[in-house]
Design a protein around this motif. Structure first.
Motif, PDB file in Angstrom:
ATOM      1  N   ILE A 154       7.768 -23.932   4.545  1.00 53.39           N
ATOM      2  CA  ILE A 154       7.543 -22.966   5.618  1.00 53.39           C
ATOM      3  C   ILE A 154       7.982 -23.556   6.944  1.00 53.39           C
ATOM      4  O   ILE A 154       8.630 -22.895   7.746  1.00 53.39           O
ATOM      5  N   GLY A 155       7.640 -24.836   7.178  1.00 51.98           N
ATOM      6  CA  GLY A 155       8.038 -25.490   8.414  1.00 51.98           C
ATOM      7  C   GLY A 155       9.538 -25.486   8.587  1.00 51.98           C
ATOM      8  O   GLY A 155      10.055 -25.264   9.676  1.00 51.98           O
ATOM      9  N   THR A 156      10.267 -25.705   7.530  1.00 49.57           N
ATOM     10  CA  THR A 156      11.724 -25.734   7.588  1.00 49.57           C
ATOM     11  C   THR A 156      12.283 -24.344   7.885  1.00 49.57           C
ATOM     12  O   THR A 156      13.200 -24.200   8.683  1.00 49.57           O
ATOM     13  N   ASP A 161      14.479 -20.499  11.832  1.00 47.82           N
ATOM     14  CA  ASP A 161      14.321 -19.240  12.550  1.00 47.82           C
ATOM     15  C   ASP A 161      14.326 -19.482  14.064  1.00 47.82           C
ATOM     16  O   ASP A 161      14.947 -18.725  14.817  1.00 47.82           O
ATOM     17  N   GLU A 166      10.665 -21.902   9.437  1.00 46.86           N
ATOM     18  CA  GLU A 166      10.297 -21.576  10.819  1.00 46.86           C
ATOM     19  C   GLU A 166      11.231 -22.280  11.796  1.00 46.86           C
ATOM     20  O   GLU A 166      11.650 -21.702  12.800  1.00 46.86           O
ATOM     21  N   TYR A 167      11.550 -23.523  11.481  1.00 45.35           N
ATOM     22  CA  TYR A 167      12.456 -24.291  12.331  1.00 45.35           C
ATOM     23  C   TYR A 167      13.835 -23.637  12.368  1.00 45.35           C
ATOM     24  O   TYR A 167      14.434 -23.482  13.439  1.00 45.35           O
TER      25      TYR A 167
END
Length: 144
Positions: free
Chosen positions: A2-4, A9, A6-7
């Motif tokens: 998810i972090g990747t 995005d 979001e990054y």
């Protein structure tokens, strides 16, 4: 993962914002003013003269008032800068540059404050100076 995502995005959105800035009227005015400044022989002559005297000023500053040419160089620096600043193309460029900086500061402030109001953001060109924290003096610093 998810972090990747979001990054990625965030990077996509930042690219959209940067393209909007590059296509803005403010950027167009800045680029036009810069081109006009670079193509103006008189303005370039004044800028070169100012840069030359600025080098002499830096040498004099090493010794301060004790340098034998201190007063003469200081007067030349002020008069050369004033002459350069009074040139129409230089003045137009400085205005366009300030407008672009203001827009970039506003974008930075909007992004920072959308995350949290305590985040420091450039204000009134403060990113280019050592004045204040970016909160516009709200914290009691000397930014105002």
């Amino acid at each position: 993962m998810i972090g990747t995502m979001e990054y990625a995005d965030i990077l996509d959105h930042s690219e959209i914002v940067s393209n909007m800035v590059l296509k803005s009227d403010v950027m167009e005015s800045y680029q036009d003013a810069r081109k006009a400044l670079n193509e103006n022989a008189e303005a370039q002559k004044l800028i070169t003269a100012f840069n030359d005297i600025k080098e002499q000023h830096e040498e004099v500053q090493r010794f301060g008032r004790y340098h034998p040419d201190y007063n003469e160089i200081m007067k030349k620096v002020r008069s050369t800068k004033r002459e350069m600043d009074m040139n129409e193309k230089v003045a137009e460029f400085k205005i366009a540059e300030r407008n672009l900086q203001k827009m970039l500061d506003e974008i930075s402030e909007y992004i920072a404050f959308s995350v949290n109001n305590d985040i420091k953001a450039p204000k009134d060109g403060a990113a280019l100076t050592d004045v204040g924290c970016g909160h516009g003096g709200k914290c009691g610093c000397s930014a105002s």
